[in-house]
Motif scaffolding. Sequence first.
Motif, PDB file in Angstrom:
ATOM      1  N   TYR A  47      -4.863 -11.836   1.710  1.00 19.99           N
ATOM      2  CA  TYR A  47      -5.165 -11.145   0.460  1.00 19.99           C
ATOM      3  C   TYR A  47      -4.326  -9.889   0.250  1.00 19.99           C
ATOM      4  CZ  TYR A  47      -9.122 -14.301   0.185  1.00 19.99           C
ATOM      5  OH  TYR A  47      -9.910 -15.426   0.116  1.00 19.99           O
ATOM      6  N   GLY A  48      -3.392  -9.613   1.158  1.00 18.48           N
ATOM      7  CA  GLY A  48      -2.412  -8.579   0.881  1.00 18.48           C
ATOM      8  C   GLY A  48      -1.516  -9.030  -0.263  1.00 18.48           C
ATOM      9  N   PHE A  59      -8.878  -3.439  -0.810  1.00 18.88           N
ATOM     10  CA  PHE A  59     -10.002  -3.450   0.119  1.00 18.88           C
ATOM     11  C   PHE A  59      -9.584  -3.817   1.545  1.00 18.88           C
ATOM     12  CE2 PHE A  59     -11.823  -3.936  -4.055  1.00 18.88           C
ATOM     13  CZ  PHE A  59     -12.983  -3.181  -4.001  1.00 18.88           C
ATOM     14  N   LEU A  60      -8.291  -4.049   1.749  1.00 16.60           N
ATOM     15  CA  LEU A  60      -7.792  -4.446   3.065  1.00 16.60           C
ATOM     16  C   LEU A  60      -6.826  -3.396   3.599  1.00 16.60           C
ATOM     17  CD1 LEU A  60      -7.080  -8.201   2.294  1.00 16.60           C
ATOM     18  CD2 LEU A  60      -9.122  -7.214   3.346  1.00 16.60           C
ATOM     19  N   ILE A  81     -16.176  -2.840   7.517  1.00 19.40           N
ATOM     20  CA  ILE A  81     -16.651  -4.179   7.883  1.00 19.40           C
ATOM     21  C   ILE A  81     -15.544  -5.206   7.656  1.00 19.40           C
ATOM     22  CG2 ILE A  81     -18.241  -6.021   7.234  1.00 19.40           C
ATOM     23  CD1 ILE A  81     -20.307  -3.793   6.615  1.00 19.40           C
ATOM     24  N   LEU A  82     -14.863  -5.109   6.509  1.00 18.88           N
ATOM     25  CA  LEU A  82     -13.784  -6.050   6.218  1.00 18.88           C
ATOM     26  C   LEU A  82     -12.658  -5.927   7.231  1.00 18.88           C
ATOM     27  CD1 LEU A  82     -13.609  -5.737   2.319  1.00 18.88           C
ATOM     28  CD2 LEU A  82     -14.482  -7.661   3.645  1.00 18.88           C
ATOM     29  N   HIS A 127      -4.768   2.819   9.794  1.00 20.06           N
ATOM     30  CA  HIS A 127      -4.472   2.863   8.363  1.00 20.06           C
ATOM     31  C   HIS A 127      -5.748   3.135   7.570  1.00 20.06           C
ATOM     32  CE1 HIS A 127      -2.928   0.516   4.597  1.00 20.06           C
ATOM     33  NE2 HIS A 127      -2.776   1.818   4.441  1.00 20.06           N
ATOM     34  N   LEU A 128      -6.805   2.434   7.910  1.00 20.18           N
ATOM     35  CA  LEU A 128      -8.079   2.620   7.219  1.00 20.18           C
ATOM     36  C   LEU A 128      -8.623   4.030   7.446  1.00 20.18           C
ATOM     37  CD1 LEU A 128     -10.596   1.763   5.685  1.00 20.18           C
ATOM     38  CD2 LEU A 128     -11.375   0.573   7.739  1.00 20.18           C
ATOM     39  N   ALA A 129      -8.529   4.522   8.679  1.00 23.23           N
ATOM     40  CA  ALA A 129      -9.054   5.854   8.985  1.00 23.23           C
ATOM     41  C   ALA A 129      -8.347   6.927   8.170  1.00 23.23           C
ATOM     42  CB  ALA A 129      -8.903   6.146  10.478  1.00 23.23           C
TER      43      ALA A 129
END
Length: 207
Positions: free
Chosen positions: A53-54, A71-72, A39-40, A78-80
């Motif tokens: 926020y990095g 969380f980012l 979601i983020l 990258h998230l996957a």
Amino acid sequence: MPYPSVGPTTSTASTPRTRGDRVKGAAALMAGWVALLWILEAVNSATGSLSTYGLSPRDIGELRDVIPMAFLHHGFDHLASNTVPLLILGFLAALNGLRRFAAVVLTIMVVGGLGVWLTAADHSVTAGASGVVFGLLGYLLVRGFVDRSAVDMVTGLLVLAVYGSALWGVLPTNPAVSWQGHLFGLIGGVMAAFMFRRKPPMNELIG
């Protein structure tokens, strides 16, 4: 006609959680965590509002981003890449108790984030859950030996067999990858295994 006793059955506060309860709790926690990350990332991809926020190194004002940076991510690819290992390793770590798990993850985030803040390359911006993944990997590898738990030792060896090759990620082999986050996350996980070791039963203390 005697009335049925209801006193002991009206509260489960002192009843130990069953294995099934722990499995459900760990699964729900990790599913919720991963859903939040997606979601983020969707919000950030649409608005760019969360990129600030990095974590940039050696700027006092950036210390506030030590926790949020985990969380980012830099895009959905990258998230996957972090999603499946985070789900699996987090689930295995959370089976031994959610409060202990929360303390372990917080330690990993703080140690990993501070390590990045101190050592990352100038003008870099680090984000992602890979530091937590490496921290959980380190935690699971040593937890069984610290707690003297045969089950957790076996779990750690299985984790090593599946994810052991990932440990090369702590080396500076790719300038586009935060090896600092991997290395200090791993260190944070090992530290957490000792800091939050399971207390031995009373009979062991007495004996």
